[in-house]
Design an enzyme around this catalytic site. Structure first.
Site, mmCIF file in Angstrom:
data_model
loop_
_atom_site.group_PDB
_atom_site.id
_atom_site.type_symbol
_atom_site.label_atom_id
_atom_site.label_comp_id
_atom_site.label_asym_id
_atom_site.label_seq_id
_atom_site.Cartn_x
_atom_site.Cartn_y
_atom_site.Cartn_z
ATOM 1 N N LYS A 1 0.858 -1.185 0.000
ATOM 2 C CA LYS A 1 0.000 0.000 0.000
ATOM 3 C C LYS A 1 0.894 1.234 0.000
ATOM 4 O O LYS A 1 1.729 1.402 0.890
ATOM 5 C CB LYS A 1 -0.902 -0.009 1.237
ATOM 6 C CG LYS A 1 -1.771 1.233 1.356
ATOM 7 C CD LYS A 1 -2.803 1.083 2.449
ATOM 8 C CE LYS A 1 -3.602 2.361 2.625
ATOM 9 N NZ LYS A 1 -4.640 2.220 3.650
ATOM 10 N N LYS B 1 -2.242 -1.476 -3.809
ATOM 11 C CA LYS B 1 -3.104 -0.296 -3.730
ATOM 12 C C LYS B 1 -2.261 0.960 -3.818
ATOM 13 O O LYS B 1 -1.240 1.016 -3.120
ATOM 14 C CB LYS B 1 -3.844 -0.341 -2.395
ATOM 15 C CG LYS B 1 -4.707 0.845 -2.112
ATOM 16 C CD LYS B 1 -5.329 0.709 -0.759
ATOM 17 C CE LYS B 1 -6.087 1.982 -0.453
ATOM 18 N NZ LYS B 1 -6.455 2.059 0.929
HETATM 19 C C1 PBG Z 1 -7.511 3.456 5.603
HETATM 20 C C2 PBG Z 1 -7.813 3.272 4.168
HETATM 21 C C3 PBG Z 1 -7.596 4.192 3.138
HETATM 22 C C4 PBG Z 1 -8.136 3.612 2.003
HETATM 23 C C5 PBG Z 1 -8.616 2.355 2.348
HETATM 24 N N1 PBG Z 1 -8.395 2.151 3.680
HETATM 25 C C6 PBG Z 1 -7.050 5.562 3.153
HETATM 26 C C7 PBG Z 1 -5.720 5.825 3.700
HETATM 27 O O1 PBG Z 1 -4.893 4.924 3.908
HETATM 28 O O2 PBG Z 1 -5.462 6.994 3.961
HETATM 29 C C8 PBG Z 1 -8.182 4.288 0.665
HETATM 30 C C9 PBG Z 1 -9.252 3.824 -0.246
HETATM 31 C C10 PBG Z 1 -9.540 4.733 -1.376
HETATM 32 O O3 PBG Z 1 -8.917 5.798 -1.578
HETATM 33 O O4 PBG Z 1 -10.466 4.390 -2.127
HETATM 34 N N2 PBG Z 1 -6.362 2.918 6.090
#
Ligand code: PBG
Length: 338
Positions: free
Chosen positions: A206, A260
């Protein structure tokens, strides 16, 4: 083996790649990849209240729903054949604290939403994020001490959060926090609590991305967030490190892994799939969805075609499945196409 031929291999004019592109039937015959409704996971957003629907302005077509409406929406996804939903929630700012204690409350909004969805639709898979950001007054995925997101203390809370979500009926625990060692800790905690059958999908690679903005609007964590997430989410410059992250998560017990965001990271999806051959998912995040919607609203892109092309690209890159806000739209188009 050396080929002896008077023809240069693959040479024009004997070879004409346009032959198989000529007809719809021949294009279908030679297609290497296909998108199916079975590939889709639909992220949904819960809010408190009853019969309540709130639009998320930066995600046209996405609404926050009170649990009653959320249950109906999930029924619609099930009717279309979508296998699973990811349940997120907009947490009342008054419940956000520096210790994120609401995250481990068995009656928090996420747990109540999961219980309601599983009660009405037991055949639909439910996935939950494990991370503290919706519950944390700092907006971070972990606990903040002296300005730093501390690792081991956070992991202990995440393990409890995972158990609480499993108790609510969550089928797939998806740690999205990027703390070191959290997959192993979550697996141990689930097993000790008797949830050895609950699956883990690790947000394994991520990245610290600018494409999460609209999601942070949707769950209300943007206003709370101080600084950025670069001390725990990955540097977009790195691909080899993504393979190390994925490898560690698999060793610690991840059943499935996720990359992601999606579109800017297709190279990572391909490398992860090739290197590990495990069920590999991709999260096409809020910013990707917002870009397509915004361009389509200007009349600059044909939305359905551009959206389906992006989803197919994830399959071509090696993804087994896709978390996408366009899941209902895609499933509807696939159904129409028969
Ligand atoms: C939280 C989380 C996030 C997303 C999914 N879970 C945001 C972040 O890490 O700040 C992002 C999903 C999206 O942008 O569609 N940990």
């Amino acid at each position: 083996m050396e080929r002896t031929s008077r023809f240069a291999p693959g040479a024009f004019p004997r070879t004409r790649l346009r032959r198989t592109r000529r007809y719809d039937w021949s294009r279908r015959l030679v297609a290497e990849n296909a998108l199916s409704t079975d590939d889709l996971i639909w992220p949904v957003f819960a809010i408190e209240g009853e019969a309540k629907r709130e639009a998320v302005p930066s995600m046209p077509g996405v609404d926050r729903l009170s649990i009653d409406l959320l249950v109906d929406a999930v029924a619609g996804a099930g009717d279309l054949g979508i296998p699973a939903v990811a349940v997120f929630a907009y947490i009342d700012p008054a419940l956000k604290t520096p210790d994120a204690r609401e995250a481990t409350n068995p009656d928090n909004l996420i747990c109540r939403a999961v219980r309601a969805v599983k009660e009405s639709h037991p055949g639909i898979g439910v996935l939950c994020d494990v991370a503290l950001d919706p519950f944390n007054s700092d907006g971070h995925d972990g606990l903040v001490r002296d300005g730093y997101v501390v690792n081991d203390e956070t992991v202990a809370v995440l393990a409890t959060q995972a158990v609480v979500q499993a108790e609510a009926g969550c089928d797939v625990i998806a740690p999205s926090d990027m703390m070191d060692g959290r997959i192993g800790a979550v697996r141990d905690a689930l097993d000790e609590a008797g949830f050895e059958r609950v699956t883990i999908m690790a947000y394994a690679a991520k990245f610290a991305s600018a494409f999460y903005g609209p999601f942070r609007d949707a769950v209300g964590s943007k206003a709370a967030l101080k600084g950025d997430k670069k001390t725990y989410q990955m540097d977009p410059a790195n691909a080899d490190e993504a393979l190390r992250e994925v490898g560690l998560d698999i060793d610690e017990g991840a059943d499935m892994v996720m990359v992601k965001p999606g579109l800017p990271y297709l190279d990572i999806v391909r490398r992860v799939k090739d290197a590990f051959g495990v069920p590999t998912f991709v999260y096409s995040v809020s910013g990707e969805y917002a870009m397509l919607k915004a361009a389509a609203a200007q009349g600059w892109l044909e939305y359905d075609q551009a959206m389906m092309e992006c989803l197919l690209a994830f399959k071509r890159a090696g993804a087994n499945g896709i978390l996408t806000y366009a899941a209902l739209e895609a499933a509807t188009l696939l159904k129409r196409a028969g």
